[in-house]
Design a protein around this motif. Structure first.
Motif, PDB file in Angstrom:
ATOM      1  N   GLY A 188       0.807  -1.209   0.000  1.00  0.00           N
ATOM      2  CA  GLY A 188       0.000   0.000   0.000  1.00  0.00           C
ATOM      3  C   GLY A 188       0.846   1.266   0.000  1.00  0.00           C
ATOM      4  N   ILE A 189       1.920   1.250   0.797  1.00  0.00           N
ATOM      5  CA  ILE A 189       2.794   2.419   0.863  1.00  0.00           C
ATOM      6  C   ILE A 189       3.530   2.630  -0.457  1.00  0.00           C
ATOM      7  N   VAL A 190       4.079   1.541  -1.002  1.00  0.00           N
ATOM      8  CA  VAL A 190       4.858   1.659  -2.235  1.00  0.00           C
ATOM      9  C   VAL A 190       3.973   2.074  -3.412  1.00  0.00           C
ATOM     10  N   PHE A 191       2.853   1.385  -3.587  1.00  0.00           N
ATOM     11  CA  PHE A 191       1.982   1.708  -4.715  1.00  0.00           C
ATOM     12  C   PHE A 191       1.307   3.067  -4.524  1.00  0.00           C
ATOM     13  N   GLY A 192       0.935   3.364  -3.275  1.00  0.00           N
ATOM     14  CA  GLY A 192       0.341   4.670  -3.013  1.00  0.00           C
ATOM     15  C   GLY A 192       1.316   5.796  -3.301  1.00  0.00           C
ATOM     16  N   GLY A 193       2.571   5.598  -2.884  1.00  0.00           N
ATOM     17  CA  GLY A 193       3.584   6.610  -3.153  1.00  0.00           C
ATOM     18  C   GLY A 193       3.894   6.734  -4.631  1.00  0.00           C
ATOM     19  N   TYR A 194       3.929   5.596  -5.328  1.00  0.00           N
ATOM     20  CA  TYR A 194       4.289   5.607  -6.744  1.00  0.00           C
ATOM     21  C   TYR A 194       3.229   6.320  -7.580  1.00  0.00           C
ATOM     22  N   TYR A 195       1.958   6.028  -7.303  1.00  0.00           N
ATOM     23  CA  TYR A 195       0.909   6.622  -8.116  1.00  0.00           C
ATOM     24  C   TYR A 195       0.367   7.931  -7.536  1.00  0.00           C
ATOM     25  N   GLY A 196       0.800   8.281  -6.326  1.00  0.00           N
ATOM     26  CA  GLY A 196       0.292   9.497  -5.718  1.00  0.00           C
ATOM     27  C   GLY A 196       1.313  10.606  -5.582  1.00  0.00           C
ATOM     28  N   ASN A 197       2.572  10.326  -5.920  1.00  0.00           N
ATOM     29  CA  ASN A 197       3.615  11.323  -5.758  1.00  0.00           C
ATOM     30  C   ASN A 197       4.526  11.297  -6.973  1.00  0.00           C
TER      31      ASN A 197
END
Length: 226
Positions: free
Chosen positions: A62-71
């Motif tokens: 969740g952290i990795v994918f959230g960071g990748y697509y959200g930042n």
């Protein structure tokens, strides 16, 4: 039992830490944090390893994918790192590309001096000679940006054994049940992971932090006077 206010404070601190790591662009710090998060999941769910693995995977993913697509900045750093790994021979000035070459040459130095290494004072010159022999088009360096390779190069297998003792001893020593059991394992794990990306214990400030925090976590909890 932890109060609701304390739980909310922990959640807020967790969210702030994740946000800071994602916007800072530091890759080693994020990987170290994810390793600690995984360890915490297994510590809290020690009797249910499959559930712990699922929780850890969900949090890390969740952290990795959230960071990748959200930042955008985080995504740029990740994409750049993968590109530099794939095309490192074409990018001699790129950060990850340089680390690959540094690591390869450091391993070559160790392979020629496996028992006691070349010594701390001769590390720079030994690497310069190896760099001229195998990668003359690359700028020479004296720090392979991997503490394990640095120790193997400078102190050989004997030095690596000493380093392993320093990092792994807190995992196997018995300790009082004073509420610090998880913390005692957290700091060594953090160093074990981030030392893959930089020679952190070569720095006096990081080494001092490791020594002081390890000593503090091992001090037995004192009873308050009645």
């Amino acid at each position: 039992m932890t109060s609701l206010r304390a739980r909310l404070a922990y959640v807020a601190l967790f969210a702030a830490t994740v946000f800071n790591l994602l916007i800072s662009g530091g890759r080693a710090g994020l990987v170290g944090f994810l390793a600690l998060l995984t360890m915490l999941a297994f510590q809290r769910l020690v009797r249910r390893p499959m559930l712990a693995a699922g929780v850890a995977a969900a949090l890390v993913g969740g952290i990795v994918f959230g960071g990748y697509y959200g930042n955008d900045y985080f995504r740029l750093r990740v994409d750049r790192a993968f590109d530099e790994v794939v095309r490192y021979e074409e990018l001699p000035k790129a950060s990850v590309s340089q680390r690959i070459v540094y690591a390869a040459n450091a391993w070559r130095v160790f392979a020629e001096h496996p028992l006691i290494g070349v010594g701390l004072g001769d590390t720079r010159e030994a690497y310069r000679e190896m760099n001229a022999r195998y990668t003359p088009n690359w700028k020479p360096a004296w720090n392979p940006h991997n503490h394990y390779l640095y120790v193997l190069t400078a102190a050989g297998t004997l030095g690596a054994i000493a380093l392993a003792a320093v990092l792994l001893l807190p995992w196997f020593l018995g300790a009082p049940a004073d509420g610090r059991e998880r913390v005692r394992k957290a700091l060594p794990l953090l160093l074990i992971v981030i030392c893959l990306f930089e020679s952190y214990l070569m720095r006096s400030n990081t080494t001092l932090m490791f020594v002081l925090f390890t000593a503090a976590s091992w001090c037995g909890a004192r009873e308050r006077p009645a």
